[in-house]
Design a protein around this motif. Structure first.
Motif, PDB file in Angstrom:
ATOM      1  N   VAL A   1      77.285  54.196  47.254  1.00 28.02           N
ATOM      2  CA  VAL A   1      77.981  53.946  45.987  1.00 28.02           C
ATOM      3  C   VAL A   1      77.441  52.673  45.330  1.00 28.02           C
ATOM      4  O   VAL A   1      77.159  52.658  44.116  1.00 28.02           O
ATOM      5  CB  VAL A   1      79.501  53.825  46.213  1.00 28.02           C
ATOM      6  CG1 VAL A   1      80.204  53.359  44.939  1.00 28.02           C
ATOM      7  CG2 VAL A   1      80.080  55.157  46.668  1.00 28.02           C
ATOM      8  N   ALA A   2      77.279  51.622  46.109  1.00 22.66           N
ATOM      9  CA  ALA A   2      76.780  50.355  45.566  1.00 22.66           C
ATOM     10  C   ALA A   2      75.366  50.511  45.015  1.00 22.66           C
ATOM     11  O   ALA A   2      75.045  49.990  43.936  1.00 22.66           O
ATOM     12  CB  ALA A   2      76.813  49.271  46.649  1.00 22.66           C
ATOM     13  N   ASP A   3      74.516  51.244  45.737  1.00 22.37           N
ATOM     14  CA  ASP A   3      73.144  51.470  45.267  1.00 22.37           C
ATOM     15  C   ASP A   3      73.137  52.278  43.972  1.00 22.37           C
ATOM     16  O   ASP A   3      72.329  52.043  43.077  1.00 22.37           O
ATOM     17  CB  ASP A   3      72.333  52.201  46.331  1.00 22.37           C
ATOM     18  CG  ASP A   3      72.045  51.340  47.548  1.00 22.37           C
ATOM     19  OD1 ASP A   3      72.223  50.112  47.467  1.00 22.37           O
ATOM     20  OD2 ASP A   3      71.645  51.913  48.587  1.00 22.37           O
ATOM     21  N   CYS A   4      74.045  53.235  43.885  1.00 23.78           N
ATOM     22  CA  CYS A   4      74.131  54.079  42.701  1.00 23.78           C
ATOM     23  C   CYS A   4      74.543  53.240  41.481  1.00 23.78           C
ATOM     24  O   CYS A   4      73.946  53.359  40.399  1.00 23.78           O
ATOM     25  CB  CYS A   4      75.147  55.196  42.940  1.00 23.78           C
ATOM     26  SG  CYS A   4      74.840  56.701  42.013  1.00 23.78           S
ATOM     27  N   ALA A   5      75.539  52.385  41.658  1.00 23.59           N
ATOM     28  CA  ALA A   5      75.980  51.515  40.569  1.00 23.59           C
ATOM     29  C   ALA A   5      74.877  50.554  40.168  1.00 23.59           C
ATOM     30  O   ALA A   5      74.634  50.322  38.971  1.00 23.59           O
ATOM     31  CB  ALA A   5      77.235  50.757  40.988  1.00 23.59           C
ATOM     32  N   ARG A   6      74.193  50.016  41.158  1.00 26.59           N
ATOM     33  CA  ARG A   6      73.104  49.072  40.867  1.00 26.59           C
ATOM     34  C   ARG A   6      71.982  49.776  40.099  1.00 26.59           C
ATOM     35  O   ARG A   6      71.415  49.231  39.149  1.00 26.59           O
ATOM     36  CB  ARG A   6      72.561  48.492  42.174  1.00 26.59           C
ATOM     37  CG  ARG A   6      71.592  47.321  41.987  1.00 26.59           C
ATOM     38  CD  ARG A   6      71.142  46.760  43.327  1.00 26.59           C
ATOM     39  NE  ARG A   6      72.274  46.353  44.133  1.00 26.59           N
ATOM     40  CZ  ARG A   6      72.667  46.958  45.252  1.00 26.59           C
ATOM     41  NH1 ARG A   6      72.009  48.026  45.691  1.00 26.59           N
ATOM     42  NH2 ARG A   6      73.709  46.536  45.929  1.00 26.59           N
TER      43      ARG A   6
END
Length: 392
Positions: free
Chosen positions: A136-141
């Protein structure tokens, strides 16, 4: 006193009428993406004065944005309005035994980023959840979106999921039963919704895939694991316990062991890893290798019997071949259709998914957006609130 009661009722009727007008205008603009005032009048069925009044209100409450028109020639340029989809974002997750996928979309459903991370059935619960958080964090980034702007998370997972977002039963992941996915992802978003992966794949096909033109469909979710799901009258059917079309416990069906036809295919070299053997069997079938074609036919026969159990009950217009093996539709779709037609000569059409490996995550996006609509629109009393995360 009687007159006062009448005035109060009239005021209530007018207030309710305004609420309905707001939703009609908002629905028209959201569906189209952007509309001029005259188009909104036409599509909403409201008078221009009412539309102008509602547009001013929706812009003030940040649901709509008035776009600056280009000046062309004489006369006053036509104004247009669009839904403020960039106000917030949702993430759709697919948490499986072998992989975790995430899709980030804006409030209009436009996909902005996707991420994929490999895991294994032996990955422990804490590590799998941590991997999902990182995805999720990678996707947002990747989308350039701050984590605080993710309003909702939709999560799809293998296994039976209850109405509270807890995994009740699962065969593919040893320690996954009992995990409270809703509670875990509330650390990342105010609103979290969870469902079974096959059901969310069916939702994605109906909303964004090959089944947008039908109201009744059966999804055959074919891959390392197999599942079925139903959309009837345009609505995803979960069933009383969330187990609609879950046939995994029926011993007379051989859909789980059917993958062994592909794994044991003699056209595939013995040193090919188990995780890659089905794909290699499909590749050998494309080359016309007889043993591979036989393996695919046997696999298709078992899949057809599984699908037939649902087809015979609900008589759908369409069966969708979804899941990872839909990417082998060039060799799998024809034998599957033939086997299903043998069982149901007047049976449904069969189509292969075009959504690819993100189908479950896309269904999770649809689920999250539905939950936001329910929170912001369906249950909102009075005028619509300001479109902001604090409104959720």
């Amino acid at each position: 006193m009687a007159a006062a009661r009448g005035n109060s009722a009239d005021g209530g009727d007018l207030s309710r009428l305004r609420q309905l007008n707001e939703r009609a205008v908002l629905a028209a603009v959201r569906a189209a993406g952007e509309l001029r005032v005259a188009q909104i009048v036409e599509r909403s069925g409201l008078g221009r004065t009412a539309v102008e009044d509602v547009l001013a209100s929706l812009v003030a409450r940040r649901w709509l944005v008035e776009e600056r028109p280009a000046v062309r020639g004489r006369g006053r340029p036509a104004r247009s309005y669009r839904f403020r989809a960039e106000a917030g974002y949702v993430v759709g997750l697919d948490i499986g035994a072998y992989s975790i996928r995430a899709v980030l979309a804006d409030l209009g459903g436009r996909v902005l980023a996707t991420e994929h991370r490999r895991v294994s059935p032996d990955t422990r619960r804490t590590a799998r959840l941590a991997a999902a958080d990182r995805t999720v964090a990678d996707c947002a980034r990747g989308a350039g979106v701050a984590a605080s702007r993710i309003w909702a998370v939709g999560a799809g997972t293998t296994g039976l999921v209850d109405s509270q977002g807890v995994v009740v039963r699962v065969n593919a992941i040893p320690d996954w039963a009992g995990v409270d996915l809703a509670a875990h992802f509330r650390r990342a978003a105010r609103l979290v919704v969870v469902d079974n992966d096959s059901q969310l794949a069916a939702l994605a096909e109906h909303r964004r895939g090959v089944a947008t033109d039908v109201s009744d469909l059966v999804l055959l979710h074919a891959g390392r694991r197999t599942g079925l799901a139903l959309v009837l009258d345009g609505t995803l059917r979960r069933g009383f316990h969330g187990a609609a079309a879950d046939l995994s416990t029926l011993p007379t069906l051989h859909w789980e062991p059917a993958i062994e036809y592909l794994h044991r295919c003699r056209a595939v070299p013995p040193d090919v890893p188990l995780a890659d053997r089905a794909e290699r069997a499909f590749a050998a079938a494309r080359e016309g290798r007889r043993t591979a074609l036989t393996a695919v036919r046997r696999y298709a026969r078992e899949m057809a019997v599984a699908a037939a159990t649902a087809v015979g009950v609900v008589d759908p217009q369409l069966v969708v071949l979804g899941g990872a093996f839909s990417q082998a539709s060039d060799v799998l779709l024809e034998p599957l259709t033939e086997e299903l037609t043998r069982l149901f000569p007047q049976g449904p059409e069969v189509r292969a998914s075009t959504l690819g490996p993100e189908c479950v995550a896309l269904g999770s996006v649809c689920l999250a957006l539905d939950a936001l609509d329910e929170r912001l629109l369906a249950t909102a009393r009075g005028a619509l609130p300001v479109l902001a995360v604090r409104s959720i």
